[in-house]
Write a protein that holds these residues in place. Structure first.
Motif, mmCIF file in Angstrom:
data_model
loop_
_atom_site.group_PDB
_atom_site.id
_atom_site.type_symbol
_atom_site.label_atom_id
_atom_site.label_comp_id
_atom_site.label_asym_id
_atom_site.label_seq_id
_atom_site.Cartn_x
_atom_site.Cartn_y
_atom_site.Cartn_z
ATOM 1 N N GLN B 273 26.339 -17.625 129.748
ATOM 2 C CA GLN B 273 25.860 -17.089 131.106
ATOM 3 C C GLN B 273 24.187 -16.944 131.208
ATOM 4 O O GLN B 273 22.770 -17.092 131.393
ATOM 5 C CB GLN B 273 26.754 -16.867 131.133
ATOM 6 C CG GLN B 273 27.478 -16.755 131.692
ATOM 7 C CD GLN B 273 28.944 -16.775 132.353
ATOM 8 O OE1 GLN B 273 28.610 -14.950 131.649
ATOM 9 N NE2 GLN B 273 30.041 -16.725 132.649
ATOM 10 N N ASP B 274 23.953 -15.762 129.597
ATOM 11 C CA ASP B 274 22.598 -14.619 129.801
ATOM 12 C C ASP B 274 21.458 -15.150 128.469
ATOM 13 O O ASP B 274 20.764 -14.994 127.913
ATOM 14 C CB ASP B 274 23.019 -13.628 129.854
ATOM 15 C CG ASP B 274 24.077 -13.144 128.466
ATOM 16 O OD1 ASP B 274 23.340 -13.768 127.931
ATOM 17 O OD2 ASP B 274 23.974 -12.337 127.965
ATOM 18 N N GLY B 275 21.760 -16.556 127.769
ATOM 19 C CA GLY B 275 21.158 -16.837 126.795
ATOM 20 C C GLY B 275 20.749 -15.873 125.829
ATOM 21 O O GLY B 275 20.074 -16.074 124.533
ATOM 22 N N MET B 276 21.257 -14.505 126.057
ATOM 23 C CA MET B 276 20.895 -14.085 124.638
ATOM 24 C C MET B 276 21.654 -14.519 123.363
ATOM 25 O O MET B 276 23.349 -14.415 123.766
ATOM 26 C CB MET B 276 21.731 -12.374 125.103
ATOM 27 C CG MET B 276 21.631 -11.203 123.637
ATOM 28 S SD MET B 276 19.517 -11.693 123.139
ATOM 29 C CE MET B 276 18.690 -10.355 124.361
ATOM 30 N N PRO B 277 21.369 -14.734 122.257
ATOM 31 C CA PRO B 277 22.266 -14.641 121.227
ATOM 32 C C PRO B 277 23.139 -14.158 120.124
ATOM 33 O O PRO B 277 22.863 -12.586 121.098
ATOM 34 C CB PRO B 277 21.155 -14.889 120.143
ATOM 35 C CG PRO B 277 19.959 -14.853 120.908
ATOM 36 C CD PRO B 277 19.504 -14.534 122.028
ATOM 37 N N LEU B 278 24.063 -14.310 119.115
ATOM 38 C CA LEU B 278 24.259 -12.983 119.417
ATOM 39 C C LEU B 278 23.951 -12.201 117.780
ATOM 40 O O LEU B 278 23.597 -12.172 117.307
ATOM 41 C CB LEU B 278 26.139 -13.379 117.539
ATOM 42 C CG LEU B 278 27.147 -13.162 117.330
ATOM 43 C CD1 LEU B 278 27.494 -12.613 118.798
ATOM 44 C CD2 LEU B 278 27.429 -13.978 116.098
ATOM 45 N N VAL B 279 24.253 -11.120 118.702
ATOM 46 C CA VAL B 279 22.995 -9.505 118.182
ATOM 47 C C VAL B 279 23.546 -8.063 117.948
ATOM 48 O O VAL B 279 23.830 -7.484 117.613
ATOM 49 C CB VAL B 279 21.422 -9.229 119.417
ATOM 50 C CG1 VAL B 279 20.606 -10.300 118.434
ATOM 51 C CG2 VAL B 279 21.736 -9.207 120.805
ATOM 52 N N ARG B 280 25.128 -8.159 118.721
ATOM 53 C CA ARG B 280 25.934 -7.249 119.357
ATOM 54 C C ARG B 280 27.345 -7.995 118.763
ATOM 55 O O ARG B 280 27.981 -8.697 119.326
ATOM 56 C CB ARG B 280 25.955 -6.201 120.427
ATOM 57 C CG ARG B 280 24.334 -5.892 120.844
ATOM 58 C CD ARG B 280 24.729 -5.444 121.936
ATOM 59 N NE ARG B 280 25.445 -3.635 121.902
ATOM 60 C CZ ARG B 280 25.045 -3.166 121.819
ATOM 61 N NH1 ARG B 280 23.517 -3.083 121.506
ATOM 62 N NH2 ARG B 280 25.191 -1.595 121.552
ATOM 63 N N ARG B 281 28.293 -7.140 118.220
ATOM 64 C CA ARG B 281 29.540 -7.425 118.244
ATOM 65 C C ARG B 281 30.707 -5.788 118.441
ATOM 66 O O ARG B 281 30.006 -5.092 118.063
ATOM 67 C CB ARG B 281 30.512 -8.256 116.899
ATOM 68 C CG ARG B 281 29.677 -7.527 115.390
ATOM 69 C CD ARG B 281 31.149 -8.413 114.950
ATOM 70 N NE ARG B 281 33.179 -8.336 114.794
ATOM 71 C CZ ARG B 281 33.495 -8.695 115.208
ATOM 72 N NH1 ARG B 281 32.897 -10.084 114.430
ATOM 73 N NH2 ARG B 281 34.610 -9.024 116.005
ATOM 74 N N ARG B 282 31.763 -6.161 118.002
ATOM 75 C CA ARG B 282 32.522 -5.292 118.689
ATOM 76 C C ARG B 282 33.710 -5.563 117.430
ATOM 77 O O ARG B 282 33.769 -6.150 116.725
ATOM 78 C CB ARG B 282 34.014 -5.618 119.716
ATOM 79 C CG ARG B 282 35.032 -4.504 120.157
ATOM 80 C CD ARG B 282 36.428 -4.565 120.865
ATOM 81 N NE ARG B 282 35.654 -4.405 121.662
ATOM 82 C CZ ARG B 282 35.481 -6.059 122.922
ATOM 83 N NH1 ARG B 282 35.692 -6.733 121.704
ATOM 84 N NH2 ARG B 282 34.816 -6.472 123.162
ATOM 85 N N ILE B 283 33.629 -3.514 116.860
ATOM 86 C CA ILE B 283 34.247 -3.535 115.319
ATOM 87 C C ILE B 283 35.431 -2.020 116.011
ATOM 88 O O ILE B 283 34.994 -1.113 116.952
ATOM 89 C CB ILE B 283 33.361 -2.852 114.494
ATOM 90 C CG1 ILE B 283 32.799 -1.690 114.776
ATOM 91 C CG2 ILE B 283 32.335 -4.444 114.303
ATOM 92 C CD1 ILE B 283 32.380 -1.198 113.489
ATOM 93 N N THR B 284 36.604 -2.377 115.461
ATOM 94 C CA THR B 284 37.915 -1.608 114.849
ATOM 95 C C THR B 284 37.004 0.159 114.383
ATOM 96 O O THR B 284 37.038 -0.704 112.957
ATOM 97 C CB THR B 284 38.642 -1.710 115.407
ATOM 98 O OG1 THR B 284 38.946 -2.461 115.934
ATOM 99 C CG2 THR B 284 40.359 -0.811 115.251
ATOM 100 N N VAL B 285 36.911 1.139 114.552
ATOM 101 C CA VAL B 285 36.397 1.692 113.873
ATOM 102 C C VAL B 285 37.616 3.223 113.102
ATOM 103 O O VAL B 285 38.323 3.237 113.962
ATOM 104 C CB VAL B 285 35.224 2.845 113.746
ATOM 105 C CG1 VAL B 285 35.150 3.598 112.471
ATOM 106 C CG2 VAL B 285 34.038 1.762 114.347
ATOM 107 N N MET B 286 38.018 2.793 111.672
ATOM 108 C CA MET B 286 40.015 3.207 111.773
ATOM 109 C C MET B 286 39.879 4.258 110.273
ATOM 110 O O MET B 286 38.700 3.767 109.905
ATOM 111 C CB MET B 286 40.997 2.400 112.064
ATOM 112 C CG MET B 286 41.411 2.739 113.769
ATOM 113 S SD MET B 286 42.876 2.120 113.333
ATOM 114 C CE MET B 286 44.355 3.272 112.797
#
Lengths: 319, 438
Positions: B273-286
């Motif tokens: 959809q937006d063409g932005m490569p993978l530069v962010r991601r979600r992580i669980t901080v615990m």
């Protein structure tokens, strides 16, 4: 290494721990397993005291104390870490006591404990390394060495030393099923009350210490074979050491096969040997001997009943 | 023949305290560290010079080797240095360190890809930097580029069986639309007839939501799995969903299946959809050292230190784990960056810090009964101690998936997972050696 400037008060120079995965371990330990087995043995202990009186308690205490004592002494002499707190020696002590009559002279109990702990367990490398069940070897040693003392049973509810036969002796038929279930008959400590053993079995199942397979297959097959040769299956199951052996000794981790298939082979073997001894042998009781006999086959059963790994099926067929 | 109990797995307390917390977007860090091997395969070569200006989405690393995935800048700013960094496993790699300017200006080349057929879809994904986001880090485009003639099922892994972690769950709850867009696009162009999204039954909301949203599409099925560890391991989930097992030395494609992590599919959907490569991601901080446990969307390359500072620390951590508590890797430096395949960051002060003492094996067979691959970890350990190659081969130590279940269940606390890992590496090395001699 850089420290986080977040909690100056708690700042330490400890480096971060580098440990391999997994970081989580289950709360189950050898000690917790053995504690569960002791708890599962408690109903049978109570039953034995009710049926045979204080001498049953004395025999049990002496047996447990000498088993733990021998283990402690062994570790002390060998200068190895003290393993008494894994409670396995206490379990052996309980089981050994459950395998002797309440009238047994106490020095014999101590001798049995020596054979069980030192000769059967420690000399072969201690916990996890023994090839035979220590309590069973202790029992067999006593039965062979002191046949008269091991066959002197006290009649329930009395303190008189009456040499009464166990229900499996030829005079069998003298007890009702209810008496057998509750344990109101002569015999060794742990072999009398089937009900108490079954309560312990239920506890071990709930706590997932053992699975149902070995006891059910062992006992079920003995019942089936009794029926086939025309004996009373219920009497065969409820009397003698069958339930005690099937629940507490044929399920011993160290001396039984590793996989489910192996355990089933082991249970079937135990049932066959028990029936052969009971029906055609000179002995009244075959459980201890059958389990010891099958203990010897464990390495071979293990070798032929290994699980096929997921993905290893085709490779194995190709060979 | 009796086969024993089928793949059981173990019940490990899930401890997913952050599951119902909406994702928080972490502000752009002051600097990012972008290692050049954030994937399985050949490391990338650095494509930028020191002091060069980069924008969000600027290509940082590329190699012509097939088994690789490009690396893009997650921030706008200046390349401060290109240096080698060390991982806690002892390996090292080149990394680009970027000082961010906070502007987050987007690279001019970023535009939604034009996809007209499967080949162009694969080509687009090749330049998206997307890798297996469940932890494996296998280049996604390469997986998609396999021979599709035998593939009858596009499997999507939403099991997330690791305790503590809930980043895949948040993806399913927050972005079911991009997940389904990714899957549909892949099905449309690949000609694979159906897709199965496999989710553990401890995530009823995700199951319900995805079922609802895929209701009109017969090709997509949401498959419920029992919540047992390690349900999400690729070979385990394949076995439990399709009944197939991957032959020794083989891949999932050998038995007609492709498996993608659910967040990976979502990233494909978003990228289209937006063409932005993978530069962010979600992580669980615990972890017990963390003040505010949460699900955090971070720039890839953010140092652990900045994340811990953002979440707040209750106490000085003694153990920092990137990944989950079962398969995650302990870190020795607070500077270590989060990379593409990481889904969790755990910091502990007391909890999970002390290892219980190892005692003698009591042959309880818990490791054998619970191994998802039906291996015999204790026998492998014994054979490895003797360096017995033949026995290790017979025991098929190479099939271990490193899930750690054996170490978890062992009442004697034997380091079974560790020894099996060593045994596997040893066996593979010896096998390679033998092959070379022939």
């Amino acid at each position: 290494m850089e420290q986080l400037p977040l909690h100056p008060a708690e700042e330490t120079n400890q480096p971060l721990l580098l440990l391999t995965a997994p970081q989580l371990t289950s709360p189950v330990s050898t000690q917790s397993i053995m504690r569960d087995v002791l708890i599962a043995l408690a109903p049978a202990f109570v039953a034995s005291v009710v049926v045979f009186g204080w001498r049953a308690a004395l025999v049990t205490v002496v047996s447990v104390a000498s088993c733990v004592g021998f283990e402690w002494l062994w570790c002390r002499l060998r200068k190895t870490p003290n393993t008494c707190w894994d409670l396995s020696a206490a379990v052996t002590g309980m089981l050994l006591a459950f395998n002797v009559p309440s009238t047994l002279p106490l020095y014999m109990v101590v001798l049995g404990a020596f054979v069980a702990i030192v000769l059967t367990k420690e000399l072969f490398g201690g916990i996890g390394c023994n090839f035979a069940n220590p309590a069973i070897v202790g029992r067999i040693f006593l039965a062979v060495s002191f046949p008269a003392a091991m066959a002197t049973f006290v009649a329930p509810g009395s303190v008189d030393l009456v040499s009464s036969a166990t229900p499996l002796a030829p005079a069998s038929g003298a007890h009702t099923y209810l008496e057998l279930l509750l344990g109101l008959h002569g015999g060794v400590l742990g072999e009398t009350s089937a009900l108490a053993i079954l309560i312990g079995f239920g506890y071990l199942l709930v706590r997932r210490v053992i699975t149902w397979h070995v006891p059910v297959v062992y006992v079920g097959l003995v019942a089936l074979l009794s029926l086939l040769v025309g004996r009373d299956p219920l009497a065969q199951v409820l009397s003698g050491g069958l339930l005690l052996g099937a629940v507490f000794m044929a399920t011993d981790y160290t001396t039984t096969p590793a996989t489910l298939r192996g355990k089933l082979v082991f249970a079937v073997g135990c049932a066959l040997v028990t029936c052969l001894i009971r029906f055609y042998g000179n002995l009244n009781e075959g459980v201890a001997y059958s389990i010891l006999f099958m203990n010897l086959f464990v390495p071979h059963i293990d070798a032929v009943t290994r699980n096929t790994p997921v993905g290893g099926e085709r490779v194995r067929k190709g060979r | 023949m009796l086969r024993g109990v089928e793949l059981r797995g173990v019940r490990i307390p899930h401890n997913k305290a952050t599951a119902e917390l909406a994702t928080v977007r972490m502000p752009v860090p002051t600097q990012v560290i972008m290692p050049m091997n954030q994937h399985v395969g050949a490391p990338c070569e650095v494509q930028v010079k020191r002091r060069a200006h980069v924008d969000v989405g600027t290509l940082l690393g590329h190699t012509d080797a097939r088994m690789s995935a490009d690396i893009f800048s997650p921030v706008s700013g200046t390349v401060r240095e290109i240096r080698s960094i060390h991982y806690s496993n002892g390996r090292s790699t080149q990394a680009v360190v970027i000082e961010s300017d906070g502007e987050q200006t987007i690279d001019n080349n970023i535009a939604p890809p034009e996809v007209t057929d499967y080949a162009s879809l694969v080509e687009a994904v090749r330049h998206s930097g997307i890798v297996g986001l469940g932890g494996a880090g296998f280049p996604t485009w390469l997986k998609m580029d396999s021979d599709l003639s035998t593939i009858d099922c596009w499997l999507v892994n939403g099991a997330e069986c690791e305790p503590y972690l809930s980043s895949d769950y948040r993806e399913m709850v927050e972005h079911p639309d991009t997940i389904l867009h990714g899957i549909r696009t892949c099905l449309d162009f690949s000609g694979v007839p159906r897709a199965r999204i496999c989710i553990e039954n401890n995530k009823p909301r995700a199951i319900e939501l995805l079922r609802e949203m895929s209701a009109g599409d017969d090709r997509i099925e949401v498959f419920e799995l029992p919540a047992r560890y390690p349900q999400g391991a690729s070979r385990v989930i394949l076995r439990n969903v399709t009944g197939r097992s991957v032959p020794r030395g083989g891949h999932l494609t050998d038995v007609g299946a492709l498996l993608f992590n659910v967040t990976t599919m979502s990233e494909i959907g978003r990228f289209l959809q937006d063409g932005m490569p993978l530069v962010r991601r979600r992580i669980t901080v615990m972890g017990d050292a963390i003040e505010t446990p949460q699900n955090l969307e971070v720039c890839i390359g953010t140092p652990v230190k900045e994340i811990l500072e953002f979440c707040g620390l209750k106490s000085q951590p003694r153990k920092v784990v990137i990944g989950g508590p079962m398969m995650g890797i302990t870190q020795v430096e607070f500077d270590a960056p989060i990379v593409r395949a990481n889904s969790g960051l755990l910091a502990f002060t007391n909890e999970l810090v002390d290892r219980p003492q190892t005692t003698a094996c009591i042959r309880c067979s818990a490791c054998i009964d619970n191994c998802p691959m039906r291996l015999a970890p204790i026998d492998i350990q014994k054979a490895y101690m003797r360096r017995d190659v033949e026995k290790l081969d017979e025991l098929m130590a190479d099939l271990c998936v490193e899930c750690g279940t054996c170490s978890y269940v062992c009442p004697a606390k034997q380091p079974l997972a560790q020894s099996t890992r060593f045994a596997r590496a040893f066996l593979r090395a010896k096998q390679r050696e033998a092959k070379g001699r022939r």
